[in-house]
Each structure stands twice: as C-alpha cells, then as structure tokens.
Design a protein around this motif. Structure first.
Motif, PDB file in Angstrom:
ATOM      1  N   MET A  30       0.842  -1.203   0.000  1.00 19.01           N
ATOM      2  CA  MET A  30       0.000   0.000   0.000  1.00 19.01           C
ATOM      3  C   MET A  30       0.875   1.250   0.000  1.00 19.01           C
ATOM      4  O   MET A  30       1.799   1.365   0.802  1.00 19.01           O
ATOM      5  N   GLU A  31       0.569   2.163  -0.905  1.00 19.39           N
ATOM      6  CA  GLU A  31       1.279   3.437  -0.951  1.00 19.39           C
ATOM      7  C   GLU A  31       0.509   4.499  -0.163  1.00 19.39           C
ATOM      8  O   GLU A  31      -0.709   4.425  -0.012  1.00 19.39           O
ATOM      9  N   ARG A  32       1.254   5.494   0.282  1.00 19.63           N
ATOM     10  CA  ARG A  32       0.647   6.642   0.956  1.00 19.63           C
ATOM     11  C   ARG A  32       0.759   7.835   0.012  1.00 19.63           C
ATOM     12  O   ARG A  32       1.865   8.239  -0.364  1.00 19.63           O
ATOM     13  N   ILE A  33      -0.397   8.376  -0.371  1.00 17.92           N
ATOM     14  CA  ILE A  33      -0.484   9.375  -1.435  1.00 17.92           C
ATOM     15  C   ILE A  33      -0.949  10.716  -0.873  1.00 17.92           C
ATOM     16  O   ILE A  33      -1.982  10.788  -0.195  1.00 17.92           O
ATOM     17  N   LEU A  34      -0.192  11.773  -1.176  1.00 16.57           N
ATOM     18  CA  LEU A  34      -0.577  13.123  -0.771  1.00 16.57           C
ATOM     19  C   LEU A  34      -0.961  13.925  -2.010  1.00 16.57           C
ATOM     20  O   LEU A  34      -0.171  14.066  -2.947  1.00 16.57           O
TER      21      LEU A  34
END
Length: 228
Positions: free
Chosen positions: A1-5
């Motif tokens: 899972m990536e963390r996207i801003l």
C-alpha cells in the motif's frame, strides 16, 4: 500500500480540483492511503507519504504554484513528485526547466502509465472522489455540486483559447446517468449538477443530455431544472 498526498496550492479558486479527485479514486481503488492538503504541508506530514501530486490551475498563479512545488521537492525526491493540470499543460517546458523535474504531465490522464504504473487505467474516466474535500478547511464556492462532463474538448480551435491544447479531441463522454447515480449512491445527493464542458452546445447528443438530466430528477418547474 502506498501513501499518497494530493496537493493544491493555496490560491483562491471557485471549483475543487477535479483531476486530483480522479487520482484519489484511482489510488483508493488500489487500496492506497490518500490525503488532500491545500498549500504547504509541514515536513512532519510530508515525510509520511510515498508520493505527492500537485495540481496547477491558471498561468497567472505560476509563482505561487512553483513556490508550492519547490516546498515539496525540499522533502520529497523529485521522482516521487508529479505535477499536472491546466498550467502544467500550457507551460510544461517552463515547469520542467525551472523546477528541474521530469514528472510534469500535460493534458488528461488517459493512462495510469503516465504515473509509472502498468495497469493502464484511464484515470480521466474515473468517478470523482468527493471525500477528499473533507480533508481541508477551505470551502469552494461551487463545491456542493455534482460535477460531470457530457463532452470533452472543443472542435472550434480558436487561437485565443487553450482548450485545443488541454483537450485536443472533441468527444461525447460516458453516460451521465451512471455518473450521477454513482455519485449519489456513494456520497449522497446534491442540489445541483454542474456541467464542466467546454462546448456542450456542439454535442449532437444535447437533446439526450437534457432528457437524461430530467430523468434523474432535474425536471421542469423545479429550482434546478435544466432545459434547452
């Protein structure tokens, strides 16, 4: 899972960032964590994310937009910072030169491969993620609407207009009934429909568009009636 801003520079604007709302739908479909921020987030927040998307709007906001992007480049590797939107399309070479980055995306996100993914999803066709608007305190004057397109582009090609560069091919989009029903089911109903087309009057499907809008409740003798 990536963390996207997802980031929008801290300028005043009437409409929410449609492109970022579609990118949010794409990443949440991949079960990534997504958060939206308006302006320059603190380092302690940026450090928690894997990649940043910065939207751009009008060219007269160039300075504040570049300043915002540079802020994120101070804390994030340039390969993980992506810039797109209207200004990025019109001034793509200038953004790349001034910021010394490659990930400046012009026009529409018609394939996720433009973001370095191999699933070839047409992000431009995805529904909008309205939930990201709850992440910020800024209230868009036209934020409480269902936003949709019935067409993209414009066939006129007027020299003074940027649409031919932003959306070079005129076409009718997918079913607006499906767009409206999907939004209502997931995010609840809204009083108005805001059609974001550049030249809806050119569409050969205009009569059908009006009939479809009437069919989903935007009917005669109501405050939000749409007719031709």
């Amino acid at each position: 899972m990536e963390r996207i801003l997802l980031v929008e520079p801290d300028y005043k604007n009437k409409y929410p960032p449609i492109g970022l709302m579609k990118i949010a739908s794409y990443h949440r479909g991949k079960e990534d964590y997504v958060e939206f921020y308006k302006g320059k987030a603190p380092y302690t927040m940026i450090a928690k994310f894997d990649r940043v998307y910065v939207t751009t709007l009008f060219t007269f906001y160039y300075e504040i937009t570049v300043e915002t992007i540079r802020h994120y480049l101070n804390y994030m590797h340039k390969d993980n910072v992506y810039v797109g939107g209207i200004s990025a399309t019109l001034l793509q070479k200038k953004y790349k030169k001034d910021l010394k980055i490659d990930n400046v995306i012009a026009r529409q996100l018609t394939s996720s491969s433009l973001l370095g993914y191999d699933d070839a999803v047409n992000i431009d066709d995805l529904p909008l993620d309205y939930d990201i608007l709850d992440d910020i305190k800024y209230e868009y004057p036209s934020g409480d609407n269902i936003f949709l397109y019935t067409t993209r582009g414009c066939p006129r090609g007027c020299e003074f207009c940027a649409v031919s560069k932003l959306e070079p091919r005129f076409k009718d989009t997918n079913s607006i009934i499906n767009q409206i029903n999907a939004t209502r089911e997931k995010y609840g109903d809204k009083r108005n429909i805001l059609i974001m087309d550049n030249n809806v009057l050119y569409s050969k499907e205009l009569d059908k568009v009006v009939r479809d809008l009437n069919a989903v409740g935007y009917i005669n003798n109501t405050p939000n009636y749409i007719g031709v």
